[in-house]
Scaffold this motif. Structure first.
Motif, mmCIF file in Angstrom:
data_model
loop_
_atom_site.group_PDB
_atom_site.id
_atom_site.type_symbol
_atom_site.label_atom_id
_atom_site.label_comp_id
_atom_site.label_asym_id
_atom_site.label_seq_id
_atom_site.Cartn_x
_atom_site.Cartn_y
_atom_site.Cartn_z
ATOM 1 N N MET A 184 37.792 -8.514 -1.498
ATOM 2 C CA MET A 184 37.719 -7.473 -0.512
ATOM 3 C C MET A 184 37.635 -6.133 -1.234
ATOM 4 O O MET A 184 38.424 -5.835 -2.111
ATOM 5 C CB MET A 184 38.945 -7.519 0.388
ATOM 6 C CG MET A 184 38.811 -6.605 1.564
ATOM 7 S SD MET A 184 39.804 -7.141 2.936
ATOM 8 C CE MET A 184 41.266 -6.203 2.742
ATOM 9 N N ALA A 185 36.657 -5.290 -0.828
ATOM 10 C CA ALA A 185 36.430 -4.008 -1.485
ATOM 11 C C ALA A 185 37.388 -2.965 -0.911
ATOM 12 O O ALA A 185 37.721 -2.981 0.270
ATOM 13 C CB ALA A 185 34.997 -3.558 -1.286
ATOM 14 N N HIS A 186 37.787 -2.066 -1.779
ATOM 15 C CA HIS A 186 38.674 -0.976 -1.373
ATOM 16 C C HIS A 186 37.834 0.202 -0.894
ATOM 17 O O HIS A 186 36.930 0.660 -1.571
ATOM 18 C CB HIS A 186 39.555 -0.554 -2.550
ATOM 19 C CG HIS A 186 40.390 0.656 -2.268
ATOM 20 N ND1 HIS A 186 41.316 0.681 -1.254
ATOM 21 C CD2 HIS A 186 40.453 1.861 -2.856
ATOM 22 C CE1 HIS A 186 41.909 1.864 -1.233
ATOM 23 N NE2 HIS A 186 41.391 2.601 -2.210
ATOM 24 N N HIS A 187 38.124 0.674 0.316
ATOM 25 C CA HIS A 187 37.404 1.813 0.877
ATOM 26 C C HIS A 187 38.337 3.019 0.913
ATOM 27 O O HIS A 187 39.485 2.907 1.320
ATOM 28 C CB HIS A 187 36.921 1.520 2.313
ATOM 29 C CG HIS A 187 35.896 0.432 2.366
ATOM 30 N ND1 HIS A 187 34.616 0.616 1.926
ATOM 31 C CD2 HIS A 187 35.970 -0.845 2.800
ATOM 32 C CE1 HIS A 187 33.934 -0.503 2.089
ATOM 33 N NE2 HIS A 187 34.748 -1.407 2.621
ATOM 34 N N ASP A 188 37.804 4.144 0.497
ATOM 35 C CA ASP A 188 38.576 5.377 0.555
ATOM 36 C C ASP A 188 38.646 5.844 2.008
ATOM 37 O O ASP A 188 37.619 6.038 2.653
ATOM 38 C CB ASP A 188 37.914 6.451 -0.310
ATOM 39 C CG ASP A 188 38.780 7.694 -0.428
ATOM 40 O OD1 ASP A 188 39.962 7.629 -0.055
ATOM 41 O OD2 ASP A 188 38.254 8.723 -0.896
ATOM 42 N N GLU A 189 39.869 6.012 2.525
ATOM 43 C CA GLU A 189 40.037 6.371 3.931
ATOM 44 C C GLU A 189 39.531 7.773 4.232
ATOM 45 O O GLU A 189 39.154 8.070 5.347
ATOM 46 C CB GLU A 189 41.509 6.253 4.321
ATOM 47 C CG GLU A 189 41.999 4.829 4.311
ATOM 48 C CD GLU A 189 43.458 4.751 4.676
ATOM 49 O OE1 GLU A 189 43.996 5.740 5.189
ATOM 50 O OE2 GLU A 189 44.054 3.695 4.462
ATOM 51 N N ALA A 190 39.493 8.666 3.245
ATOM 52 C CA ALA A 190 39.069 10.039 3.490
ATOM 53 C C ALA A 190 37.563 10.134 3.690
ATOM 54 O O ALA A 190 37.084 11.081 4.295
ATOM 55 C CB ALA A 190 39.491 10.935 2.335
ATOM 56 N N ASP A 205 30.278 6.007 6.740
ATOM 57 C CA ASP A 205 30.507 7.077 5.776
ATOM 58 C C ASP A 205 30.592 8.421 6.503
ATOM 59 O O ASP A 205 29.807 8.714 7.395
ATOM 60 C CB ASP A 205 29.379 7.135 4.742
ATOM 61 C CG ASP A 205 29.440 5.959 3.770
ATOM 62 O OD1 ASP A 205 30.550 5.438 3.548
ATOM 63 O OD2 ASP A 205 28.378 5.577 3.249
ATOM 64 N N LEU A 206 31.567 9.238 6.104
ATOM 65 C CA LEU A 206 31.727 10.566 6.667
ATOM 66 C C LEU A 206 31.123 11.596 5.722
ATOM 67 O O LEU A 206 31.221 11.461 4.507
ATOM 68 C CB LEU A 206 33.213 10.889 6.873
ATOM 69 C CG LEU A 206 33.942 10.059 7.911
ATOM 70 C CD1 LEU A 206 35.413 10.402 7.917
ATOM 71 C CD2 LEU A 206 33.352 10.294 9.278
ATOM 72 N N PRO A 207 30.494 12.619 6.279
ATOM 73 C CA PRO A 207 29.978 13.679 5.403
ATOM 74 C C PRO A 207 31.116 14.505 4.828
ATOM 75 O O PRO A 207 32.195 14.599 5.415
ATOM 76 C CB PRO A 207 29.106 14.518 6.331
ATOM 77 C CG PRO A 207 29.641 14.259 7.686
ATOM 78 C CD PRO A 207 30.178 12.855 7.672
ATOM 79 N N SER A 208 30.889 15.073 3.689
ATOM 80 C CA SER A 208 31.881 15.920 3.053
ATOM 81 C C SER A 208 31.801 17.321 3.662
ATOM 82 O O SER A 208 30.734 17.926 3.690
ATOM 83 C CB SER A 208 31.629 15.975 1.553
ATOM 84 O OG SER A 208 32.511 16.887 0.966
ATOM 85 N N PHE A 209 32.936 17.836 4.153
ATOM 86 C CA PHE A 209 32.960 19.155 4.760
ATOM 87 C C PHE A 209 33.688 20.174 3.902
ATOM 88 O O PHE A 209 33.919 21.283 4.335
ATOM 89 C CB PHE A 209 33.634 19.103 6.141
ATOM 90 C CG PHE A 209 32.795 18.442 7.173
ATOM 91 C CD1 PHE A 209 33.101 17.184 7.627
ATOM 92 C CD2 PHE A 209 31.689 19.077 7.697
ATOM 93 C CE1 PHE A 209 32.323 16.561 8.576
ATOM 94 C CE2 PHE A 209 30.907 18.479 8.645
ATOM 95 C CZ PHE A 209 31.218 17.211 9.091
ATOM 96 N N SER A 210 34.055 19.824 2.713
ATOM 97 C CA SER A 210 34.790 20.777 1.892
ATOM 98 C C SER A 210 33.836 21.819 1.326
ATOM 99 O O SER A 210 32.751 21.502 0.857
ATOM 100 C CB SER A 210 35.522 20.051 0.770
ATOM 101 O OG SER A 210 34.591 19.464 -0.104
ATOM 102 N N HIS A 211 34.242 23.059 1.429
ATOM 103 C CA HIS A 211 33.464 24.170 0.901
ATOM 104 C C HIS A 211 34.383 24.992 0.015
ATOM 105 O O HIS A 211 34.939 25.995 0.474
ATOM 106 C CB HIS A 211 32.906 25.041 2.028
ATOM 107 C CG HIS A 211 32.006 24.311 2.954
ATOM 108 N ND1 HIS A 211 30.743 23.922 2.597
ATOM 109 C CD2 HIS A 211 32.184 23.887 4.218
ATOM 110 C CE1 HIS A 211 30.186 23.296 3.607
ATOM 111 N NE2 HIS A 211 31.049 23.250 4.600
ATOM 112 N N PRO A 212 34.562 24.571 -1.201
ATOM 113 C CA PRO A 212 35.472 25.346 -2.047
ATOM 114 C C PRO A 212 34.906 26.736 -2.302
ATOM 115 O O PRO A 212 33.729 26.897 -2.614
ATOM 116 C CB PRO A 212 35.563 24.533 -3.332
ATOM 117 C CG PRO A 212 34.366 23.655 -3.328
ATOM 118 C CD PRO A 212 33.980 23.439 -1.906
#
Length: 141
Positions: free
Chosen positions: A1-7, A15-22
């Motif tokens: 079973m593969a590990h998925h990053d919850e974030a 898959d969720l898009p990345s919304f971080s704008h440092p």
């Protein structure tokens, strides 16, 4: 079973898009400096410049610029969809407009307040019952 990053995965597993704008540190420090500068300008305008009825509009304008800086840089609206920026900025402008219109009316009744304060002993009685209570002899209370 593969590990998925919850974030980066939705509940459904998409898959969720990345919304971080440092934001770079110099940009954040420049924004902070601008906010401090506009705060000092607000105090100087309020204490030293005799602008009369335009003082309200200048102060509201400066506050709107400060709100826009916070909105664009600290709340990352600069990197958001342009429609969201227009909606939020127009809400700040309308609030500034409405508050400004309400505050311009305050000069209309200041003379009557000053006259009432000079006639009384420093207080303005709003309720006749309270005035009777405060001016009644001790045995009637």
């Amino acid at each position: 079973m593969a590990h998925h990053d919850e974030a980066t995965q939705s509940v459904e597993g998409n898959d969720l898009p990345s919304f971080s704008h440092p934001m770079p540190l110099p940009t954040l420090l420049a924004t902070f400096g601008a906010l401090i500068f506009f705060t000092i300008v607000t105090v100087v305008v309020a204490k030293t410049l005799p602008l009369g009825s335009f003082e309200v509009w200048v102060s509201i304008g400066i506050a709107t610029v400060k709100a826009a800086l916070v909105l664009l840089f600290f709340m990352h609206m600069l990197h958001d969809k342009p429609f969201n920026v227009v909606v939020f900025m127009s809400s700040f402008l309308f609030v500034a407009l409405f508050v400004g219109i309400v505050l311009t009316d305050t000069d209309q009744y200041q003379d009557s307040i000053r006259e009432a304060e000079s006639e009384d002993i420093g207080t303005v009685m709003v309720y006749p019952e309270l005035e009777r209570y405060l001016t009644a002899p001790e045995e009637d209370k």
